[in-house]
Design a protein around this motif. Structure first.
Motif, mmCIF file in Angstrom:
data_model
loop_
_atom_site.group_PDB
_atom_site.id
_atom_site.type_symbol
_atom_site.label_atom_id
_atom_site.label_comp_id
_atom_site.label_asym_id
_atom_site.label_seq_id
_atom_site.Cartn_x
_atom_site.Cartn_y
_atom_site.Cartn_z
ATOM 1 N N LEU A 1 0.848 -1.180 0.000
ATOM 2 C CA LEU A 1 0.000 0.000 0.000
ATOM 3 C C LEU A 1 0.889 1.236 0.000
ATOM 4 O O LEU A 1 1.957 1.251 0.594
ATOM 5 C CB LEU A 1 -0.899 0.022 1.246
ATOM 6 N N ASN A 2 0.443 2.296 -0.666
ATOM 7 C CA ASN A 2 1.155 3.568 -0.682
ATOM 8 C C ASN A 2 0.380 4.599 0.124
ATOM 9 O O ASN A 2 -0.852 4.662 0.047
ATOM 10 C CB ASN A 2 1.300 4.104 -2.110
ATOM 11 N N VAL A 3 1.088 5.420 0.849
ATOM 12 C CA VAL A 3 0.468 6.559 1.515
ATOM 13 C C VAL A 3 1.317 7.790 1.228
ATOM 14 O O VAL A 3 2.536 7.740 1.271
ATOM 15 C CB VAL A 3 0.309 6.329 3.039
ATOM 16 N N GLU A 4 0.650 8.883 0.898
ATOM 17 C CA GLU A 4 1.345 10.140 0.625
ATOM 18 C C GLU A 4 0.639 11.262 1.359
ATOM 19 O O GLU A 4 -0.597 11.324 1.393
ATOM 20 C CB GLU A 4 1.348 10.431 -0.876
ATOM 21 N N VAL A 5 1.424 12.138 1.970
ATOM 22 C CA VAL A 5 0.889 13.366 2.551
ATOM 23 C C VAL A 5 1.072 14.451 1.493
ATOM 24 O O VAL A 5 2.186 14.908 1.252
ATOM 25 C CB VAL A 5 1.610 13.736 3.853
ATOM 26 N N THR A 6 -0.013 14.831 0.832
ATOM 27 C CA THR A 6 0.047 15.793 -0.262
ATOM 28 C C THR A 6 -0.210 17.200 0.266
ATOM 29 O O THR A 6 -1.239 17.467 0.877
ATOM 30 C CB THR A 6 -1.007 15.454 -1.332
ATOM 31 N N VAL A 7 0.745 18.098 0.036
ATOM 32 C CA VAL A 7 0.596 19.485 0.466
ATOM 33 C C VAL A 7 -0.300 20.209 -0.532
ATOM 34 O O VAL A 7 0.007 20.275 -1.725
ATOM 35 C CB VAL A 7 1.970 20.179 0.557
ATOM 36 N N THR A 8 -1.408 20.756 -0.054
ATOM 37 C CA THR A 8 -2.321 21.481 -0.932
ATOM 38 C C THR A 8 -2.159 22.992 -0.803
ATOM 39 O O THR A 8 -2.703 23.746 -1.609
ATOM 40 C CB THR A 8 -3.779 21.100 -0.632
ATOM 41 N N GLY A 9 -1.420 23.451 0.194
ATOM 42 C CA GLY A 9 -1.163 24.878 0.361
ATOM 43 C C GLY A 9 -0.096 25.096 1.414
ATOM 44 O O GLY A 9 0.025 24.313 2.351
ATOM 45 N N GLN A 10 0.701 26.162 1.251
ATOM 46 C CA GLN A 10 1.752 26.457 2.224
ATOM 47 C C GLN A 10 2.165 27.930 2.139
ATOM 48 O O GLN A 10 1.929 28.610 1.143
ATOM 49 C CB GLN A 10 2.965 25.545 2.011
ATOM 50 N N ARG A 11 2.783 28.397 3.226
ATOM 51 C CA ARG A 11 3.358 29.739 3.310
ATOM 52 C C ARG A 11 4.339 29.746 4.476
ATOM 53 O O ARG A 11 4.215 28.907 5.382
ATOM 54 C CB ARG A 11 2.264 30.791 3.539
ATOM 55 N N GLY A 12 5.313 30.653 4.472
ATOM 56 C CA GLY A 12 6.208 30.677 5.614
ATOM 57 C C GLY A 12 7.538 31.353 5.343
ATOM 58 O O GLY A 12 7.757 31.948 4.282
ATOM 59 N N TRP A 13 8.420 31.257 6.338
ATOM 60 C CA TRP A 13 9.746 31.871 6.243
ATOM 61 C C TRP A 13 10.794 30.987 6.903
ATOM 62 O O TRP A 13 10.485 30.126 7.725
ATOM 63 C CB TRP A 13 9.765 33.264 6.879
ATOM 64 N N VAL A 14 12.040 31.238 6.532
ATOM 65 C CA VAL A 14 13.208 30.598 7.136
ATOM 66 C C VAL A 14 14.202 31.698 7.498
ATOM 67 O O VAL A 14 14.348 32.674 6.760
ATOM 68 C CB VAL A 14 13.871 29.611 6.150
ATOM 69 N N ASN A 15 14.866 31.548 8.637
ATOM 70 C CA ASN A 15 15.963 32.439 9.014
ATOM 71 C C ASN A 15 17.176 31.564 9.323
ATOM 72 O O ASN A 15 17.239 30.928 10.382
ATOM 73 C CB ASN A 15 15.581 33.283 10.231
ATOM 74 N N GLU A 16 18.121 31.514 8.409
ATOM 75 C CA GLU A 16 19.293 30.661 8.600
ATOM 76 C C GLU A 16 20.214 31.206 9.691
ATOM 77 O O GLU A 16 20.957 30.436 10.316
ATOM 78 C CB GLU A 16 20.058 30.516 7.287
ATOM 79 N N ASP A 17 20.174 32.521 9.929
ATOM 80 C CA ASP A 17 21.046 33.106 10.955
ATOM 81 C C ASP A 17 20.668 32.617 12.354
ATOM 82 O O ASP A 17 21.533 32.370 13.191
ATOM 83 C CB ASP A 17 20.974 34.638 10.908
ATOM 84 N N THR A 18 19.357 32.470 12.601
ATOM 85 C CA THR A 18 18.888 32.034 13.917
ATOM 86 C C THR A 18 18.533 30.550 13.946
ATOM 87 O O THR A 18 18.155 30.032 14.995
ATOM 88 C CB THR A 18 17.648 32.838 14.340
#
Length: 354
Positions: free
Chosen positions: A107-124
């Motif tokens: 059996l296969n299971v996938e978590v499909t992302v239908t929407g996203q938003r956000g930020w990353v701060n590599e310094d912190t």
């Protein structure tokens, strides 16, 4: 530990988190950003963090005094976070996983992302993102070699009913923010979850660049409008949950500590092809292309047993299934997990006259 895991690639600029004071911790508010289609902005991706250690956790006996929490690391590099040099997130690759059923095969299971938003701060070494996802489950093509799958597959085809033999006809499992069924958006936030104890074997402080976590509550399956298909999809989900210890049980909370490698540069062609690469590998029986994850186990390291879980949590359901086609007591018929699955399948076939 490797240099790749600890040393960021050059080119980081930053500044997106600081563009709105509401974005920052202690309570990141990303509501001013639109929820974006996950594959619509691949050309904008410049940097990524790979999830080399995706540590999942869930309760196998939800609602009991001892819920028997399970821990499992899915296959490495199964997920990624993609963003710009300034730190705006534009795509999140979520996991795919295989499971095995004695009567249904792979059996296969996938978590499909239908929407996203956000930020990353590599310094912190911080990030914050919002996500919407749906769980999808379907048969691997190799499952058709299984007797029961072939019978059901052919009968559904004869009746011109959709069968979950591909991602296009997959069983859709809804998700939402824990405790709020009306809110389909949930956050990915920094550090490990504090909602449950985490065993040492599920921690990777010495190897990873940083870690974030999310919690998502599982909802009901999406109805197709056809009673036979809907009941079969629920049966399929029930059997999937037998195999995984109720991972996608309605109301259960699936938690995910995501341990990242250091930021590196995005290959946009590879990013677009990543999900298909994984799916093809699983479908053809090759397993995870970057190596297997771990087996599911409890906090003390004891391996999870699908059969023990079945005896404890599903006995009543199996007995009910058996009553329609056998007068013998269920205990004398069900000796293995395969017996239990077969009983549920036979009940479905007889009930619908297939």
């Amino acid at each position: 530990m490797t240099d790749k895991n600890k040393q960021p690639a050059p080119g980081w600029v930053g500044g997106f988190e600081q563009s709105n004071q509401l974005f920052s911790y202690p309570n990141p508010n990303l509501s001013s950003l639109p929820m974006l289609d996950n594959m619509a902005n691949i050309d904008k991706l410049q940097r990524q963090q790979q999830v080399l250690w995706p540590e999942f956790s869930w309760e196998t006996r939800k609602g009991e005094k001892d819920p028997k929490r399970c821990y499992q690391m899915f296959a490495p590099d199964i997920s990624r976070l993609g963003y710009t040099d300034e730190g705006r997130v534009f795509s999140i690759i979520c996991p795919q996983q295989g499971a095995y059923s004695p009567q249904f095969g792979a059996l296969n299971v996938e978590v499909t992302v239908t929407g996203q938003r956000g930020w990353v701060n590599e310094d912190t070494k911080e990030m914050a993102a919002d996500m919407e996802v749906v769980g999808k489950i379907w048969f691997s093509p190799s499952a058709k070699q299984n007797k029961w799958v072939k019978i059901l597959w052919d009968k559904f085809a004869d009746s011109k009913l959709p069968f979950p033999s591909s991602k296009a006809n997959a069983i859709m499992v809804t998700t939402h923010n824990p405790g709020n069924p009306e809110q389909g958006i949930f956050p990915l936030i920094k550090k490990q979850s504090k909602n449950f104890p985490i065993p040492d074997f599920a921690k990777h402080e010495d190897e990873a660049w940083d870690v974030s976590h999310l919690d998502v509550q599982i909802g009901p399956i999406t109805k197709t409008g056809n009673k036979t298909v809907d009941e079969f999809n629920q049966l399929f989900l029930d059997i999937f949950n037998l195999a995984t210890g109720n991972m996608l049980q309605n109301g259960n909370i699936l938690s995910w500590n995501v341990w990242f490698t250091a930021p590196d540069l995005v290959d946009k062609v590879e990013w677009r092809n990543h999900a298909e690469y994984w799916r093809d590998s699983i479908d053809t029986g090759h397993g995870s292309p970057d190596g297997p994850g771990t087996t599911a186990k409890y906090f003390d390291g004891t391996p999870f047993s699908a059969w023990d879980s079945l005896l404890h949590t599903e006995e009543e359901k199996v007995i009910k299934s058996l009553e329609s086609w056998a007068e013998t007591k269920a205990e004398s018929l069900i000796e293995t997990r395969a017996d239990a699955e077969e009983a549920m399948i036979k009940h479905f076939i007889e009930k619908h006259g297939l």
